[in-house]
Motif scaffolding. Structure first.
Motif, mmCIF file in Angstrom:
data_model
loop_
_atom_site.group_PDB
_atom_site.id
_atom_site.type_symbol
_atom_site.label_atom_id
_atom_site.label_comp_id
_atom_site.label_asym_id
_atom_site.label_seq_id
_atom_site.Cartn_x
_atom_site.Cartn_y
_atom_site.Cartn_z
ATOM 1 N N MET A 1 0.903 -1.182 0.106
ATOM 2 C CA MET A 1 -0.012 0.018 -0.128
ATOM 3 C C MET A 1 0.888 1.227 0.049
ATOM 4 O O MET A 1 1.917 1.150 0.661
ATOM 5 N N VAL A 2 0.502 2.186 -1.012
ATOM 6 C CA VAL A 2 1.256 3.623 -0.809
ATOM 7 C C VAL A 2 0.531 4.608 -0.106
ATOM 8 O O VAL A 2 -0.649 4.773 -0.291
ATOM 9 N N GLY A 3 1.477 5.229 0.737
ATOM 10 C CA GLY A 3 0.820 6.545 1.330
ATOM 11 C C GLY A 3 1.109 7.750 0.529
ATOM 12 O O GLY A 3 2.331 7.724 -0.136
ATOM 13 N N VAL A 4 0.486 8.947 0.574
ATOM 14 C CA VAL A 4 0.706 9.917 -0.422
ATOM 15 C C VAL A 4 0.400 11.135 0.520
ATOM 16 O O VAL A 4 -0.390 11.314 1.169
ATOM 17 N N ASP A 5 1.428 12.004 0.628
ATOM 18 C CA ASP A 5 1.436 13.312 1.293
ATOM 19 C C ASP A 5 2.297 14.338 0.433
ATOM 20 O O ASP A 5 2.719 14.138 -0.362
ATOM 21 N N GLU A 6 2.158 15.374 1.149
ATOM 22 C CA GLU A 6 2.891 16.667 0.505
ATOM 23 C C GLU A 6 3.969 17.022 1.193
ATOM 24 O O GLU A 6 4.119 16.681 2.689
ATOM 25 N N LEU A 19 5.829 9.860 -1.895
ATOM 26 C CA LEU A 19 4.986 8.502 -1.815
ATOM 27 C C LEU A 19 5.715 7.574 -0.876
ATOM 28 O O LEU A 19 6.975 7.519 -1.138
ATOM 29 N N VAL A 20 4.955 6.661 -0.004
ATOM 30 C CA VAL A 20 5.709 6.285 1.160
ATOM 31 C C VAL A 20 5.005 4.669 1.109
ATOM 32 O O VAL A 20 3.799 4.489 0.916
ATOM 33 N N ASP A 21 5.808 3.726 1.386
ATOM 34 C CA ASP A 21 5.540 2.396 1.399
ATOM 35 C C ASP A 21 4.956 2.298 2.781
ATOM 36 O O ASP A 21 5.560 2.428 3.773
ATOM 37 N N VAL A 22 3.762 2.116 3.035
ATOM 38 C CA VAL A 22 3.241 2.146 4.509
ATOM 39 C C VAL A 22 3.533 1.070 5.206
ATOM 40 O O VAL A 22 3.830 1.473 6.493
ATOM 41 N N GLU A 23 3.656 -0.174 4.723
ATOM 42 C CA GLU A 23 4.290 -1.196 5.470
ATOM 43 C C GLU A 23 5.528 -0.983 6.128
ATOM 44 O O GLU A 23 5.799 -1.071 7.282
ATOM 45 N N THR A 24 6.456 -0.607 5.170
ATOM 46 C CA THR A 24 8.000 -0.197 5.701
ATOM 47 C C THR A 24 7.974 1.178 6.224
ATOM 48 O O THR A 24 9.232 1.287 6.797
ATOM 49 N N ARG A 25 7.419 2.059 5.853
ATOM 50 C CA ARG A 25 7.408 3.397 6.395
ATOM 51 C C ARG A 25 8.579 4.171 5.678
ATOM 52 O O ARG A 25 9.008 5.025 6.070
ATOM 53 N N ARG A 26 9.189 3.752 4.519
ATOM 54 C CA ARG A 26 10.333 4.361 3.657
ATOM 55 C C ARG A 26 9.496 5.071 2.401
ATOM 56 O O ARG A 26 8.612 4.552 1.957
ATOM 57 N N PRO A 27 10.359 6.062 2.075
ATOM 58 C CA PRO A 27 9.854 6.624 0.739
ATOM 59 C C PRO A 27 10.121 5.718 -0.256
ATOM 60 O O PRO A 27 11.203 5.101 -0.432
ATOM 61 N N ILE A 28 9.109 6.027 -1.079
ATOM 62 C CA ILE A 28 9.300 5.185 -2.705
ATOM 63 C C ILE A 28 9.760 6.396 -3.733
ATOM 64 O O ILE A 28 10.488 5.835 -4.369
ATOM 65 N N ASP A 29 9.121 7.291 -3.603
ATOM 66 C CA ASP A 29 9.157 8.184 -4.707
ATOM 67 C C ASP A 29 9.000 9.886 -4.186
ATOM 68 O O ASP A 29 8.325 10.167 -3.355
ATOM 69 N N LEU A 30 9.726 10.683 -4.957
ATOM 70 C CA LEU A 30 9.200 12.139 -4.619
ATOM 71 C C LEU A 30 8.806 12.737 -6.288
ATOM 72 O O LEU A 30 9.647 12.576 -7.242
#
Length: 70
Positions: A1-6, A19-30
């Motif tokens: 699952m991907v979290g999205v914030d500004e 964009l953040v991987d919700v499970e690992t809490r690591r950024p995926i992309d900016l």
């Protein structure tokens, strides 16, 4: 699952999307902006087996409309 914030850079003068991987809490992309079309394009390039908006700002509400189009 991907979290999205500004995120804000340059003391609030520039905004982007993180964009953040919700499970690992690591950024995926900016993403360099917080435009709905940018997020929709990012989502369109990835497998979207399940999208579930939870709480989101007005600036990307229409993303889910764009992302669901063929």
């Amino acid at each position: 699952m991907v979290g999205v914030d500004e995120y804000s850079a340059r003391k609030g003068r520039h905004y982007g999307t993180v964009l953040v991987d919700v499970e690992t809490r690591r950024p995926i992309d900016l993403l360099p902006d917080r435009e709905a079309l940018s997020l929709a394009a990012w989502l369109a390039l990835r497998a979207r087996a399940w999208l579930a908006p939870v709480c989101f700002e007005a600036w990307f509400r229409s993303v889910f409309t764009f992302a669901d189009q063929p």
